[in-house]
Structures are given as C-alpha cells and as structure tokens.
Enzyme design. Structure first.
Site, mmCIF file in Angstrom:
data_model
loop_
_atom_site.group_PDB
_atom_site.id
_atom_site.type_symbol
_atom_site.label_atom_id
_atom_site.label_comp_id
_atom_site.label_asym_id
_atom_site.label_seq_id
_atom_site.Cartn_x
_atom_site.Cartn_y
_atom_site.Cartn_z
ATOM 1 C CE LYS A 53 35.112 37.854 45.729
ATOM 2 N NZ LYS A 53 36.137 36.849 45.389
ATOM 3 C CD GLN A 97 36.109 33.192 44.709
ATOM 4 O OE1 GLN A 97 35.769 34.333 44.412
ATOM 5 N NE2 GLN A 97 36.653 32.897 45.875
ATOM 6 C CG ASP A 120 41.394 39.120 43.433
ATOM 7 O OD1 ASP A 120 40.775 39.863 44.212
ATOM 8 O OD2 ASP A 120 41.031 37.964 43.164
#
Ligand code: NAD
Length: 283
Positions: A53, A97, A120
C-alpha cells in the site's frame, strides 16, 4: 479457452489515472492527499500488505505514513491515535490493517474513524449509504471487481451473479453493488445447500470463500465469467484462489488469475478512494 482478466494492468491504468488527479490537486489546490495506515504487530501478511500500500502511495504521489505498534498495544493508545488522525488535515484517509490482535475490539476502533476518512468503506455509515445507493466511500475489493468487469466491458445488468462468501469486507458489499448494477444476485455461504447446483447457474461467479480449490472446474457454466477473490496457500506454498483454475479456464469466457487478478485492484481502488476522500474534503 477463457480470456484472462489482467488485474495487474487494469490496476496500473487506474493508478495512472489517480496520479493525474493527484498532480492536478497539487498544482491547482496545493493539496497533497495523505493516507495514514495503522499497523499492529508483525504478522507477515499484514506487513507485506502495508508495504504494498505504501509503495502504491509513492507511485501515485499520495503522502503516506504507517503508524506501527507492537502486538501488546493498549486499545486506548490506538483510540487516541485515531482521534488525532481524524483531526489531522495532513491525512485524508485512515486505514487500520486487519486483523488486529484478539484483545483489541476492532469494530469499536474502526467506528471511531471519521466517516469522511474511512477509505476502506467499512464504517456503518458508509455501508448504510451503499445500501441506499448514496455517495460514500465504498469497500475497495468489491469496487475493484466492479471496475474489472467495467473495463472488460462485461455486462452485469440482467446477469445472474453468484457470490460465494458473505463477509462484510467482500461478499455483502459486492452483492449491493451488483444489485445497483441490475444483476440478479445469489449469495452462497457455508450453510448453502447444493453449492455446485447454484454455481452451475452463474453467468458471473465470484468466489470469495478463502478455501483452496473449493470451486471445481466442472461446476462452471460454459461461457461464464469467473472472478476469484480467494487468496490461499497451496501445499507447495504458492498463492492460489478458490477456483480450480486450469479446469475452469476451459469453460469460462473470462477468468481472473490468482495472483494478478483481484488483488492488485484492491490496492488501486484504495488509492482511488484516498483521492476521492481528499476531493470531497476540500470541496
Ligand atoms: P471471510 O473468512 O471473512 O469470509 C469467507 C466467507 O466465505 C464466509 O461468508 C463463509 O460463509 C464463506 N465460505 C467459507 N467456506 C465456504 C464453503 N466451503 N462454502 C461456501 N461458503 C464458504 O473472508 P473474506 O475476508 O471475505 O475473504 C475471502 C477470501 O478472499 C480470502 O481468501 C481472502 O484472503 C481473500 N481476499 C482477497 C482480497 C484481494 O484483494 N484479493 C481482499 C479481501 C479478501
């Protein structure tokens, strides 16, 4: 023989498009989009994802920083960081994460993220907007799948889409996006009876169970489109999907490989979501 859906090259294309817009924001508004990544522990998978990422951010010109914690971090410490990041204008997107250590209440931590920075798309408010079809930040993997189909001009409207897996991350939001695109959607999960019989009816099959080789090649309807989200390790240690690729490839019209299919799209859509979040914040 199926045409391979090349997620890697579509993802590259999306990242180039994002980069163009990032450059435009920088020159027109003097704004550099920023992504904050929260990483807890040293799980090899998570560390690799975060590194990828970070690299994607570098490629497209998004400023990013990873906030790393040891696995014995207290919930409070993570909460304080999220609240700080919510107010820090340098960061337009915040990503935690997953998975977090079991001691941490992941949902309550996620729910503290400012909904406008939820790149997200996992907050109840953003999920709710997806349900009612309002503008929001949507989850990256399902977005990536919709984008792949669009870029390959695969029609979704009227198609029977069968999705294996009902997770909040993939299956459920994808079903909503498919419905919004006028597909007829069937959701399958561990309690589904006659999975082969349902898969055989799919015009578009999305396998997101995380079970190596769950979907047999002979289940695939002739000419169906196969999207394999699964990321499993084969006994030989190789990355492989949920679908028996060699057999399915002979029957499908289009198929995604693993790796190189949905995976790269997820990261590209994260870059795109960070850009979109930034644009909405400066509007
Ligand atoms: P999850 O474990 O949260 O959900 C799996 C779902 O599959 C569940 O709803 C379960 O009911 C269903 N399922 C499991 N076994 C089944 C079976 N035998 N028959 C029918 N249904 C079954 O997983 P997830 O987070 O949704 O991820 C699914 C897979 O996709 C994993 O392999 C994960 O690594 C992968 N993934 C890939 C990406 C990517 O970018 N490529 C992103 C997210 C997840």
């Amino acid at each position: 023989m199926a045409q391979i859906i090349d997620g890697k090259s579509v993802a590259l294309q999306i990242k180039l498009e994002v980069k163009e817009q990032v450059d435009r924001l920088r020159s027109e508004y003097k704004v550099i989009p920023g992504l904050a990544v929260v990483l807890v522990g040293d799980d090899v998978g998570s560390v690799t994802y975060v590194r990828n990422k970070q690299k994607a951010c570098d490629d497209v010109g998004i400023h990013s920083r990873t906030f790393s914690f040891s696995s014995d971090v207290e919930q409070k410490e993570l909460e304080i960081l999220i609240l700080e990041l919510n107010h820090n204008a340098q960061y337009n997107g915040i990503l935690v994460q997953m998975p977090l250590p079991k001691r941490i209440d992941s949902r309550s931590l996620l729910n503290m993220i400012d909904e406008h920075k939820d790149v997200d798309g996992l907050l109840p408010s953003n999920m709710g907007r997806l349900v009612i079809g309002e503008e929001a930040l949507y989850p990256c993997t399902p977005l990536g799948i919709m984008m792949l189909l669009q870029r390959y001009s695969i029609p979704v409207s009227g198609a029977h889409v069968v999705i294996i897996g009902r997770s909040t991350l993939v299956g459920k939001p994808l079903a909503l996006m498919m419905l919004a695109a006028n597909a007829t959607v069937t959701m399958c999960h561990t309690k589904t009876r006659d999975l082969p019989g349902i898969v055989k009816q799919a015009d578009i099959l999305v396998a997101a169970a995380g079970r190596l080789g769950l979907v047999k090649g002979e289940w695939i309807k002739q000419g169906a489109v196969v999207i394999d989200v699964g990321m499993n390790r084969s006994p030989g240690g190789k990355l492989a999907g949920d679908v028996e690729f060699e057999q399915a490839e002979k029957r499908a019209s289009f198929i995604t490989p693993v790796p190189g299919g949905v995976g790269p799209m997820t990261i590209a859509m994260l870059m795109r979501n960070t850009l979109i979040a930034t644009e909405r914040q400066i509007r």
